[in-house]
Design a protein around this motif. Sequence first.
Motif, PDB file in Angstrom:
ATOM      1  N   MET A   1     -72.764 -63.803  14.715  1.00 47.05           N
ATOM      2  CA  MET A   1     -71.635 -63.022  15.187  1.00 47.05           C
ATOM      3  C   MET A   1     -71.713 -61.612  14.597  1.00 47.05           C
ATOM      4  N   PRO A   2     -71.634 -60.592  15.417  1.00 52.77           N
ATOM      5  CA  PRO A   2     -71.710 -59.220  14.900  1.00 52.77           C
ATOM      6  C   PRO A   2     -70.599 -58.923  13.892  1.00 52.77           C
ATOM      7  N   LYS A   3     -70.940 -58.107  12.914  1.00 54.57           N
ATOM      8  CA  LYS A   3     -70.010 -57.718  11.852  1.00 54.57           C
ATOM      9  C   LYS A   3     -69.682 -56.237  11.988  1.00 54.57           C
ATOM     10  N   LYS A   4     -68.588 -55.876  11.344  1.00 51.09           N
ATOM     11  CA  LYS A   4     -68.230 -54.465  11.185  1.00 51.09           C
ATOM     12  C   LYS A   4     -68.650 -54.063   9.779  1.00 51.09           C
ATOM     13  N   ILE A   5     -69.568 -53.100   9.710  1.00 52.76           N
ATOM     14  CA  ILE A   5     -70.148 -52.661   8.441  1.00 52.76           C
ATOM     15  C   ILE A   5     -69.716 -51.224   8.161  1.00 52.76           C
ATOM     16  N   ALA A   6     -69.184 -50.992   6.961  1.00 50.51           N
ATOM     17  CA  ALA A   6     -68.843 -49.636   6.529  1.00 50.51           C
ATOM     18  C   ALA A   6     -69.870 -49.185   5.499  1.00 50.51           C
ATOM     19  N   LEU A   7     -70.317 -47.950   5.644  1.00 51.90           N
ATOM     20  CA  LEU A   7     -71.332 -47.384   4.756  1.00 51.90           C
ATOM     21  C   LEU A   7     -70.807 -46.111   4.109  1.00 51.90           C
ATOM     22  N   ASP A   8     -70.851 -46.082   2.792  1.00 54.52           N
ATOM     23  CA  ASP A   8     -70.627 -44.846   2.057  1.00 54.52           C
ATOM     24  C   ASP A   8     -71.872 -43.972   2.263  1.00 54.52           C
ATOM     25  N   ILE A   9     -71.782 -42.707   1.899  1.00 50.57           N
ATOM     26  CA  ILE A   9     -72.930 -41.813   2.048  1.00 50.57           C
ATOM     27  C   ILE A   9     -73.572 -41.488   0.699  1.00 50.57           C
ATOM     28  N   ASP A  10     -72.832 -40.795  -0.166  1.00 49.21           N
ATOM     29  CA  ASP A  10     -73.390 -40.304  -1.428  1.00 49.21           C
ATOM     30  C   ASP A  10     -73.712 -41.461  -2.369  1.00 49.21           C
ATOM     31  N   SER A  11     -74.951 -41.527  -2.809  1.00 55.25           N
ATOM     32  CA  SER A  11     -75.494 -42.584  -3.670  1.00 55.25           C
ATOM     33  C   SER A  11     -75.551 -43.937  -2.972  1.00 55.25           C
ATOM     34  N   THR A  12     -75.409 -43.918  -1.637  1.00 58.90           N
ATOM     35  CA  THR A  12     -75.568 -45.133  -0.844  1.00 58.90           C
ATOM     36  C   THR A  12     -76.604 -44.900   0.256  1.00 58.90           C
ATOM     37  N   SER A  57     -71.059 -29.650  -3.742  1.00 52.15           N
ATOM     38  CA  SER A  57     -72.058 -30.608  -3.257  1.00 52.15           C
ATOM     39  C   SER A  57     -71.817 -30.990  -1.803  1.00 52.15           C
ATOM     40  N   HIS A  58     -70.599 -30.813  -1.343  1.00 55.45           N
ATOM     41  CA  HIS A  58     -70.253 -31.138   0.038  1.00 55.45           C
ATOM     42  C   HIS A  58     -70.152 -29.902   0.932  1.00 55.45           C
ATOM     43  N   SER A  59     -70.811 -28.824   0.511  1.00 53.10           N
ATOM     44  CA  SER A  59     -70.916 -27.663   1.406  1.00 53.10           C
ATOM     45  C   SER A  59     -71.786 -28.063   2.597  1.00 53.10           C
ATOM     46  N   ASP A  60     -71.623 -27.379   3.701  1.00 56.00           N
ATOM     47  CA  ASP A  60     -72.439 -27.689   4.877  1.00 56.00           C
ATOM     48  C   ASP A  60     -73.921 -27.649   4.537  1.00 56.00           C
ATOM     49  N   GLU A  61     -74.333 -26.625   3.799  1.00 55.41           N
ATOM     50  CA  GLU A  61     -75.755 -26.477   3.437  1.00 55.41           C
ATOM     51  C   GLU A  61     -76.265 -27.680   2.647  1.00 55.41           C
ATOM     52  N   ASN A  62     -75.485 -28.116   1.665  1.00 47.97           N
ATOM     53  CA  ASN A  62     -75.912 -29.259   0.856  1.00 47.97           C
ATOM     54  C   ASN A  62     -75.876 -30.562   1.641  1.00 47.97           C
ATOM     55  N   ILE A  63     -74.879 -30.727   2.491  1.00 50.05           N
ATOM     56  CA  ILE A  63     -74.825 -31.926   3.327  1.00 50.05           C
ATOM     57  C   ILE A  63     -76.062 -32.006   4.213  1.00 50.05           C
ATOM     58  N   ARG A  92     -65.080 -37.364   1.174  1.00 49.73           N
ATOM     59  CA  ARG A  92     -65.270 -35.937   1.444  1.00 49.73           C
ATOM     60  C   ARG A  92     -64.026 -35.421   2.152  1.00 49.73           C
ATOM     61  N   ARG A  93     -63.819 -34.137   2.064  1.00 52.15           N
ATOM     62  CA  ARG A  93     -62.707 -33.528   2.801  1.00 52.15           C
ATOM     63  C   ARG A  93     -62.942 -33.677   4.304  1.00 52.15           C
ATOM     64  N   ILE A  94     -61.861 -33.749   5.047  1.00 53.49           N
ATOM     65  CA  ILE A  94     -61.941 -33.858   6.501  1.00 53.49           C
ATOM     66  C   ILE A  94     -62.786 -32.723   7.078  1.00 53.49           C
ATOM     67  N   ALA A  95     -62.688 -31.544   6.487  1.00 49.98           N
ATOM     68  CA  ALA A  95     -63.447 -30.384   6.967  1.00 49.98           C
ATOM     69  C   ALA A  95     -64.959 -30.595   6.883  1.00 49.98           C
ATOM     70  N   SER A  96     -65.403 -31.551   6.081  1.00 46.28           N
ATOM     71  CA  SER A  96     -66.836 -31.846   5.963  1.00 46.28           C
ATOM     72  C   SER A  96     -67.346 -32.724   7.100  1.00 46.28           C
ATOM     73  N   GLY A  97     -66.444 -33.202   7.925  1.00 46.16           N
ATOM     74  CA  GLY A  97     -66.814 -34.150   8.970  1.00 46.16           C
ATOM     75  C   GLY A  97     -67.842 -33.647   9.957  1.00 46.16           C
ATOM     76  N   GLU A  98     -67.702 -32.404  10.392  1.00 49.73           N
ATOM     77  CA  GLU A  98     -68.633 -31.875  11.392  1.00 49.73           C
ATOM     78  C   GLU A  98     -70.056 -31.797  10.840  1.00 49.73           C
ATOM     79  N   ALA A  99     -70.216 -31.258   9.629  1.00 47.91           N
ATOM     80  CA  ALA A  99     -71.553 -31.182   9.022  1.00 47.91           C
ATOM     81  C   ALA A  99     -72.093 -32.578   8.744  1.00 47.91           C
TER      82      ALA A  99
END
Length: 186
Positions: A1-12, A57-63, A92-99
């Motif tokens: 049965m398919p699962k819903k998986i959540a993934l962190d980003i930083d250090s994951t 660390s969450h600037s667009d450039e670093n992302i 991360r801040r919502i503003a980081s979402g696009e990057a």
Amino acid sequence: MPKKIALDIDSTIHHYWDLLERIAHERYGVAMPYDEQDDWGITALSPDDLAACVEESHSDENILAGEPYPGAVETVAEWHASGHWIHVTSHRRIASGEATEHWLKQIGMPFDDLHCSFDKVSRCVELGIDVLIDDSPVNIARARARGMLPATIVHPWNREVVERDGVIGGADWSELKRLLDPRLAE
């Protein structure tokens, strides 16, 4: 049965510590060796200085410069192709979402949902997430308390929760996949 998986980003999904340590050193002359970070709290910097480093660390450039761990994208792509629903979540801040979204597409990471916020676990509960893959011992404990299966890439700061609480923990994505795949097949 398919699962819903959540993934962190930083250090994951990618090794974040080198970036955070570099910024702390450049800004404040503070060394924060990865191998010595055996607690979730970072005490080498004041809370305000740490927040400034994380923000940078969450600037667009670093992302956009992030390099995924070997096997991360391939593993998640395989899970997604098998029918699992993938939610990417980051402190991360919502503003980081696009990057962040651009970066995920740039590295070829499949995902069905992306959410940047400071309360990942509440969002995971809202979405009915089955598995949370995150490096934070706090998020791991909160996910377990809310009925999710927690899993992680093992780091010095979360090693104890893996050993003590039986959290699924892999040294890398290959091992994490090997340990987690049987649980995803249930």
